[in-house]
Write a protein that holds these residues in place. Structure first.
Motif, short mmCIF file in Angstrom:
data_model
loop_
_atom_site.label_atom_id
_atom_site.label_comp_id
_atom_site.label_asym_id
_atom_site.label_seq_id
_atom_site.Cartn_x
_atom_site.Cartn_y
_atom_site.Cartn_z
N ILE A 1 0.77 -1.01 -0.08
CA ILE A 1 -0.02 -0.18 -0.13
C ILE A 1 0.88 1.19 -0.17
O ILE A 1 0.55 2.36 -0.65
CB ILE A 1 -1.25 -0.02 0.98
N ALA A 2 2.00 1.28 0.61
CA ALA A 2 2.97 2.29 0.54
C ALA A 2 3.32 2.60 -1.06
O ALA A 2 3.39 3.87 -1.46
CB ALA A 2 4.09 2.13 1.11
N GLU A 3 3.51 1.47 -1.80
CA GLU A 3 3.93 1.67 -3.26
C GLU A 3 2.73 2.22 -3.78
O GLU A 3 2.79 3.29 -4.72
CB GLU A 3 4.29 0.50 -3.68
N LEU A 4 1.61 1.86 -3.59
CA LEU A 4 0.48 2.03 -4.63
C LEU A 4 0.01 3.50 -4.14
O LEU A 4 -0.39 4.11 -4.89
CB LEU A 4 -0.86 1.21 -3.75
N ALA A 5 0.18 3.81 -2.90
CA ALA A 5 -0.02 5.32 -2.63
C ALA A 5 0.94 6.47 -3.27
O ALA A 5 0.45 7.42 -3.74
CB ALA A 5 0.13 5.63 -1.11
N ILE A 6 1.99 6.05 -3.30
CA ILE A 6 2.91 6.78 -4.06
C ILE A 6 2.69 7.01 -5.48
O ILE A 6 2.60 8.14 -6.10
CB ILE A 6 4.64 6.31 -3.91
N GLU A 7 2.22 5.91 -5.97
CA GLU A 7 1.77 5.77 -7.38
C GLU A 7 0.51 6.58 -7.68
O GLU A 7 0.34 7.34 -8.68
CB GLU A 7 1.41 4.29 -7.96
N ASN A 8 -0.37 6.63 -6.62
CA ASN A 8 -1.46 7.30 -7.05
C ASN A 8 -1.41 8.86 -6.92
O ASN A 8 -2.20 9.63 -7.40
CB ASN A 8 -2.65 6.92 -5.94
N PHE A 9 -0.45 9.35 -6.33
CA PHE A 9 0.01 10.62 -6.24
C PHE A 9 0.05 11.28 -7.77
O PHE A 9 -0.52 12.33 -8.11
CB PHE A 9 1.30 10.92 -5.41
N VAL A 10 0.89 10.42 -8.47
CA VAL A 10 1.20 10.98 -9.95
C VAL A 10 -0.25 10.54 -10.71
O VAL A 10 -0.60 11.52 -11.54
CB VAL A 10 2.31 9.82 -10.46
N GLU A 11 -1.17 9.69 -10.51
CA GLU A 11 -2.10 9.49 -11.18
C GLU A 11 -3.09 10.78 -10.82
O GLU A 11 -3.91 11.25 -11.65
CB GLU A 11 -2.91 8.05 -10.78
N MET A 12 -3.39 11.28 -9.72
CA MET A 12 -4.21 12.16 -9.44
C MET A 12 -3.82 13.31 -9.79
O MET A 12 -4.62 14.15 -10.33
CB MET A 12 -4.28 12.15 -7.67
N ARG A 13 -2.60 13.90 -9.75
CA ARG A 13 -1.99 15.14 -9.86
C ARG A 13 -1.86 15.32 -11.60
O ARG A 13 -2.06 16.46 -11.82
CB ARG A 13 -1.01 15.43 -9.17
N ASP A 14 -1.61 14.58 -12.31
CA ASP A 14 -1.22 14.33 -13.41
C ASP A 14 -2.16 13.57 -14.58
O ASP A 14 -2.73 14.07 -15.48
CB ASP A 14 0.18 13.89 -13.59
N LYS A 15 -2.48 12.20 -14.29
CA LYS A 15 -2.80 11.29 -15.24
C LYS A 15 -4.44 11.57 -15.35
O LYS A 15 -4.80 11.33 -16.49
CB LYS A 15 -2.43 9.92 -14.91
#
Ligand SMILES: Cc1cc2nc3c(=O)[nH]c(=O)nc-3n(C[C@H](O)[C@H](O)[C@H](O)COP(=O)(O)OP(=O)(O)OC[C@H]3O[C@@H](n4cnc5c(N)ncnc54)[C@H](O)[C@@H]3O)c2cc1C
Length: 430
Positions: free
Chosen positions: A334-348
């Motif tokens: 979940i630590a890894e998923l949370a970091i990935e989701n930052f990129v998804e939310m702000r950018d993708k």
């Protein structure tokens, strides 16, 4: 002497105290802050937060899910705000029964503390900051010393108990920070959504409150351009808001003043190991603090409580070691998923390729109903181990990218999905 000592009466420590008290154990909780039910203090980092299936399940186990949901605002999807003001609602779940819940952090924490105390088996001692734990003695900043042969640290990401338990600790700070702003009631924004203004390397989000206001959070780099460092005066803040959030600015009347005076928060992923030593254990953020972009930090901490309570046999040392070994891979996932989701939310979420991928995913999902759950759904609306959600997400990404690239069509993608996705992910996953 109580059966066990808990350090920290945050959401996780309070839920743990209530859960163990309901199982007949006596619990002494020591909390650094004054009692937030009597003294007006901020409840901690964010003003509100999203509670989803894992958290609700843990609350259900102590009979509190209905009380909590009564005080929550459902968020059915992400409402994105493009720079030109165009709005798009991307639903979160498979149906309108799958949504996340915006909740006051302070309200939830107070309810949990009160219910723990009402059990008659949990006592919370306020204004007691743990400074040391050695030789089974917990020492506090006011000189109090307590015998604590069994102790659980729910004392958050800067845990003091961790020093006595973990031999390795890493803290990875993001180069972005955050500030919270309040949008007063009457904004006219869609109430049952999590609003996002994705702007590439930064974003503004807003979660609804019961009174019709929204709590907005600006996530922005500390340095560079644009950054918090560049916002030195109210005029800078005003210009920044007008440039990037022209539709949100007028809804936050004192945007610039709020932005200048709000404290700047930092976000880190904390990885520690081991989580247990003899009959001392870390739980929640003390063991695994994550960045907030999947809305799972507290949900994961609540799930810790569920899993720990289920595995208690009376042998604390063995139970704590087993819990830690079983849970660590999920905390890492979940630590890894949370970091990935930052990129998804702000950018993708504003990127046409990403939207095309989601569109293909939607079509694939309707071809194999119940058999294909998105990574977001697995994390948010089920209780499957986080590590499985991470692995499934990687398989899905590979299959979907093939369709978007034109390597194969949807029918072939369906065959691949049916072959490669783990069989246990049917319609009735927990
Ligand atoms: C901006 C932001 C937004 C977030 N949004 C979400 C969300 O939407 N959904 C979600 O699930 N999670 C979210 N989180 C994560 C969530 O806040 C944490 O995961 C959660 O608060 C962890 O709970 P905890 O009880 O383990 O730790 P904490 O909430 O940090 O509580 C620890 C408690 O221990 C006390 N304490 C600390 N040190 C000591 C000491 N030495 N002695 C005694 N007491 C001590 C503290 O005073 C505090 O009461 C968000 C986090 C941030 C920063």
């Amino acid at each position: 002497m109580a059966d066990l000592v808990i350090i920290g009466a945050g959401p996780v420590g309070s839920l743990l105290a209530l859960t163990l008290a309901q199982r007949g154990l006596s619990v002494d909780v020591y909390e650094r802050r004054p009692d937030m039910r009597r003294v007006d203090i901020a409840a901690g980092r964010s003003i509100n937060l999203a509670v989803s299936t894992r958290g609700l399940y843990a609350l259900n186990q102590v009979g509190l899910d209905a009380d909590v949901l009564r005080e929550a605002v459902p968020m059915l999807g992400r409402m994105t705000h493009a720079l030109d003001g165009k709005l798009a609602l991307l639903p979160y779940g498979r149906s309108d029964r799958e949504y996340i819940n915006s909740m006051s952090r302070g309200g939830l924490n107070k309810l949990l503390m009160t219910r723990a105390e009402e059990s008659g088996r949990a006592r919370i001692h306020f204004d007691k900051r743990l400074v040391k734990y050695a030789d089974r003695i917990a020492s506090f900043d006011d000189g109090t010393r307590v015998e604590a042969p069994v102790i659980i640290g729910a004392d958050g990401s800067a845990s003091a108990l961790r020093k006595a338990v973990s031999s390795t600790v890493s803290e990875d700070y993001l180069t972005s920070g955050y500030k919270e702003l309040t949008m007063p009631p009457g904004s006219g924004m869609h109430r049952e959504a999590l609003h996002i203004w994705p702007r590439g390397s930064f974003m503004l989000i807003a979660l609804p409150n019961l009174d019709g206001s929204f709590t907005c959070t600006l996530f922005l780099a500390f340095e560079g351009s644009p950054s918090f460092d560049e916002l030195r005066t109210a005029a800078d803040a005003q210009a920044f808001g007008q440039t990037y959030f022209p539709d949100a600015m007028p809804l936050i009347p004192d945007f610039a003043d709020q932005l200048m005076s709000a404290p700047l928060g930092r976000m880190a992923t904390v990885r520690a190991w081991p989580w247990s030593r003899d009959s001392a254990l870390l739980i929640g953020d003390a063991a695994h603090a994550i960045v907030p972009f999947f809305g799972q930090g507290m949900n994961a901490g609540f799930e810790d409580v569920t899993l720990l309570a289920k595995s208690l046999s009376g042998d604390w040392t063995a139970d704590f070691a087993n819990f830690a070994a079983g849970r660590k891979p999920d905390a890492d996932a979940i630590a890894e998923l949370a970091i990935e989701n930052f990129v998804e939310m702000r950018d993708k979420v504003a990127d046409p390729d990403f939207l095309r991928l989601r569109e293909v995913e939607h079509q694939l999902q309707s071809r194999i109903p119940g058999r294909y759950l998105t990574r977001y759904q697995l994390v948010t609306f089920t209780r499957v181990p986080y590590r499985l959600a991470l692995r499934v997400g990687q398989i899905q990404q590979r299959i979907l990218s093939g369709v978007v690239r034109g390597d194969y069509d949807l029918a072939a993608a369906q065959i691949l999905a049916e072959r490669e996705l783990p069989l246990e992910l049917g319609a009735d996953v927990p």
